[in-house]
Design a protein around this motif. Structure first.
Motif, PDB file in Angstrom:
ATOM      1  N   TRP A   1      22.064 -16.849  -3.892  1.00  0.00           N
ATOM      2  CA  TRP A   1      23.446 -16.890  -4.735  1.00  0.00           C
ATOM      3  C   TRP A   1      23.872 -15.575  -5.135  1.00  0.00           C
ATOM      4  CZ3 TRP A   1      25.835 -21.244  -7.325  1.00  0.00           C
ATOM      5  CH2 TRP A   1      25.092 -22.434  -7.050  1.00  0.00           C
ATOM      6  N   ALA A   2      25.174 -15.536  -5.152  1.00  0.00           N
ATOM      7  CA  ALA A   2      25.878 -14.232  -5.557  1.00  0.00           C
ATOM      8  C   ALA A   2      27.165 -14.541  -6.117  1.00  0.00           C
ATOM      9  CB  ALA A   2      26.118 -13.355  -4.330  1.00  0.00           C
ATOM     10  N   GLY A   3      27.917 -13.704  -6.684  1.00  0.00           N
ATOM     11  CA  GLY A   3      28.924 -13.859  -7.330  1.00  0.00           C
ATOM     12  C   GLY A   3      29.775 -12.745  -7.764  1.00  0.00           C
TER      13      GLY A   3
ATOM     14  N   LYS B   1      22.151 -19.951   4.271  1.00  0.00           N
ATOM     15  CA  LYS B   1      23.129 -20.162   3.367  1.00  0.00           C
ATOM     16  C   LYS B   1      23.239 -19.289   2.407  1.00  0.00           C
ATOM     17  CE  LYS B   1      23.395 -24.557   2.745  1.00  0.00           C
ATOM     18  NZ  LYS B   1      23.202 -26.158   2.070  1.00  0.00           N
ATOM     19  N   VAL B   2      24.554 -19.036   1.895  1.00  0.00           N
ATOM     20  CA  VAL B   2      24.653 -18.386   0.653  1.00  0.00           C
ATOM     21  C   VAL B   2      25.631 -19.036  -0.109  1.00  0.00           C
ATOM     22  CG1 VAL B   2      25.738 -15.937   0.025  1.00  0.00           C
ATOM     23  CG2 VAL B   2      24.211 -16.084   1.950  1.00  0.00           C
ATOM     24  N   PHE B   3      25.530 -19.194  -1.352  1.00  0.00           N
ATOM     25  CA  PHE B   3      26.618 -19.725  -2.191  1.00  0.00           C
ATOM     26  C   PHE B   3      27.138 -18.390  -3.024  1.00  0.00           C
ATOM     27  CE2 PHE B   3      23.537 -23.283  -2.070  1.00  0.00           C
ATOM     28  CZ  PHE B   3      24.719 -24.362  -1.655  1.00  0.00           C
ATOM     29  N   PHE B   4      28.576 -18.700  -3.095  1.00  0.00           N
ATOM     30  CA  PHE B   4      29.198 -17.350  -3.562  1.00  0.00           C
ATOM     31  C   PHE B   4      30.025 -17.830  -4.718  1.00  0.00           C
ATOM     32  CE2 PHE B   4      32.685 -14.042  -3.107  1.00  0.00           C
ATOM     33  CZ  PHE B   4      32.070 -13.174  -4.066  1.00  0.00           C
ATOM     34  N   GLN B   5      29.721 -17.648  -6.116  1.00  0.00           N
ATOM     35  CA  GLN B   5      30.510 -17.939  -7.207  1.00  0.00           C
ATOM     36  C   GLN B   5      31.858 -17.177  -7.429  1.00  0.00           C
ATOM     37  OE1 GLN B   5      30.129 -20.729  -9.527  1.00  0.00           O
ATOM     38  NE2 GLN B   5      32.167 -19.968  -9.826  1.00  0.00           N
TER      39      GLN B   5
END
Length: 288
Positions: A67-69, A7-11
């Protein structure tokens, strides 16, 4: 840890739109899934808080999920200087499309040259920049979602905009009349360099972790393959964007033709990151 469906969350630093056509194509065409990634993109937070949000969220979940953004270089660097422990790893736009825009009839260049007190609306993370560039102007913080209305109502003379999105919408609304647009990297502001835009970053501790570094590498590869496809097939990319783009935002026209035009303009900025056949490369000299 298993490498299956990480899983990767991208802000995001803006609404899901043509500015993220590479991400939209990656999702539509299964690029992330084939890379073993379950990508979840997040709607924009308060402008300038992206690094803080990513760092805090990564820490809160114990560093288990990456997490990345993304954000502008000119807002990321101050965030790092203020203590956010994140690092840039790639850039989607090679230069900045940031500008100030006004409606027809405002002799913008002449009024700036004369030092007139223009009323300028800006996002919270850009107020200080515009105060420095336009010292005679009245620069005030306005909501991202209200700025187009404030411009049309005459509450401000100029608004901060991206010359790949809001300027197209304004041009559409005024039926082809010449729009007043002043790029912040241009002759009006000699010596101003804003650097990269849509810079992808991640927590420093994630980058040093082998598992997360591998995940981040897969995410970046899939994202820029998505951009390659968007540049090659902008109309299909526009369809992918429209599947994800929210309704009720007055920064764009919710149509295939408008979105395709915007995707093409964004793709031109993405091409400026090409180095040795690869997109997304940050040049150390340019970064400084």
């Amino acid at each position: 840890m298993s490498l299956a469906m990480r899983k990767v969350f991208f802000q995001l630093d803006y609404h899901m739109s043509s500015q993220f056509a590479g991400v939209a194509m990656g999702l539509r065409n299964g690029l992330y899934r084939r890379a073993g990634l379950n990508l979840q993109w997040l709607p924009p937070c308060f402008p300038g808080d992206e690094a803080k949000v990513v760092e805090e969220a990564f820490s809160k979940n114990g560093g288990e999920i990456l997490w990345a953004g993304c954000m502008e270089q000119n807002t990321l660097l101050p965030a790092v200087a203020s203590g956010c422990e994140v690092n840039a790893v790639a850039a989607m736009f090679g230069t900045s499309p940031l500008c100030v825009a006004g409606l027809p009839g405002l002799p913008l260049h002449e009024r700036i040259r004369k030092g007139d007190r223009l009323r300028v609306g800006a996002h919270g993370d850009t107020v200080e920049l515009l105060k420095r560039l336009l010292p005679q102007a009245e620069v005030k913080e306005i909501s991202r979602d209200d700025k187009m209305t404030l411009l049309h109502c005459g509450d401000v003379d100029l608004i901060q905009a991206y010359d790949v999105m809001e300027t197209l919408k304004l041009q559409h609304e005024i039926s082809g009349k010449p729009l007043e647009v002043l790029p912040l990297e241009g002759p009006a502001f000699p010596g101003v360099t804003l650097g990269y835009s849509q810079v992808i970053f991640a927590p420093s501790s994630a980058i040093t972790d082998p598992y997360h570094r591998q995940t981040l590498h897969a995410f970046i590869q899939a994202t820029f393959e998505g951009w390659r496809q968007a540049i090659r097939e902008p109309r299909i990319a526009a369809e992918a964007v429209l599947e994800l783009q929210p309704n009720g935002i007055d920064h764009w026209v919710q149509s295939l033709d408008f979105t395709e035009h915007s995707v093409k303009l964004c793709g031109n900025y993405v091409k400026r990151t090409m180095r040795c056949g690869q997109l997304g490369i940050i040049d150390g000299e340019q970064w400084r």
